[in-house]
Design a protein around this motif. Structure first.
Motif: not given
Ligand SMILES: CC(C)(COP(=O)(O)OP(=O)(O)OC[C@H]1O[C@@H](n2cnc3c(N)ncnc32)[C@H](O)[C@@H]1OP(=O)(O)O)[C@@H](O)C(=O)NCCC(=O)NCCS
Length: 189
Positions: A16-28, A44-49, A54-60
């Motif tokens: 969860e705490r990586h959402a701001p890190d993703l936003l920083r990368l994805a808007t650069d 869109y960044a929030a949806r991909r986050h 969910r991918h971790w929860a579903d697939h490990g």
């Protein structure tokens, strides 16, 4: 969930705490120059986050946040996902690897070091028969990382806007043949 450790890096399962890190990368624009979508909107960044969680929860397995072991700073992400579909000539099950590094950390071997550990996870714990990577042909940095990891070109394709893409792959058999004996970067903490 397990963190992978390499010489310089901690590869943490996406949280969860990586959402701001993703936003920083994805808007650069420097990071997104060779990504078909271009820069992401915050929505869109929030949806991909959420999708990454969910991918971790579903697939490990899934995206990992790359942190500097020395100061715990965020350096980028390395992804491991189920590909959208099979790639002709590539054995199944195949997994798809990707990497985004923050520009201040480019050119230090971070992508290669992180991806090496994730390859070991894919062929070890996850039992993949092959790992594929796809990137725009113009993305010379990614082409170089892919080659250093031992992936070889298997197909050319077109991206959403017709941009030339290359698909590279490495089979588990090839990986085990070329890996130095005793070299196992997969090292859970
Ligand atoms: C591609 C990327 C991940 C590389 O990260 P990195 O940590 O700098 O990669 P490494 O240092 O492990 O290796 C990069 C290699 O590519 C080379 N390289 C980087 N940019 C290059 C360029 N523009 N032209 C030619 N070679 C280049 C480096 O010299 C190095 O090769 P070397 O070790 O033989 O010298 C990083 O530039 C990035 O995040 N780009 C934006 C996101 C992206 O495009 N991701 C891939 C999506 S498919």
């Amino acid at each position: 969930m397990r963190t992978l450790t390499t010489r310089r890096l901690l590869l943490e399962p996406w949280q969860e705490r990586h959402a701001p890190d993703l936003l920083r990368l994805a808007t650069d624009i420097r990071v997104m120059r060779h990504i078909g979508t271009g820069v992401w909107t915050p929505g869109y960044a929030a949806r991909r986050h959420v999708r990454a969680l969910r991918h971790w929860a579903d697939h490990g397995f899934g995206w990992r946040a790359v942190h500097d072991r020395a100061d715990r700073s965020f350096l980028g992400l390395v992804s491991l996902i189920r590909p959208a579909g099979p790639v002709a000539g590539v054995p199944e099950p195949a997994l798809e690897i990707g990497w985004w590094v923050a520009p201040h950390a480019w050119g230090r071997g971070i992508a290669t070091e992180a991806a090496s550990a994730v390859l070991a996870e894919a062929f070890g714990r996850l039992g993949a028969a092959a790992v594929v990577a796809r990137f725009q042909v113009a993305n010379t940095g990614s082409a170089r990382v892919t080659a250093k990891l031992g992936l070889v070109p298997v197909a050319e394709a077109a991206g959403p806007d017709g941009e030339p893409m290359r698909i590279c792959a490495l089979t588990g058999a090839e990986y085990r043949r070329h890996r130095p004996a005793g070299d196992d970067p997969e090292n859970p903490e």
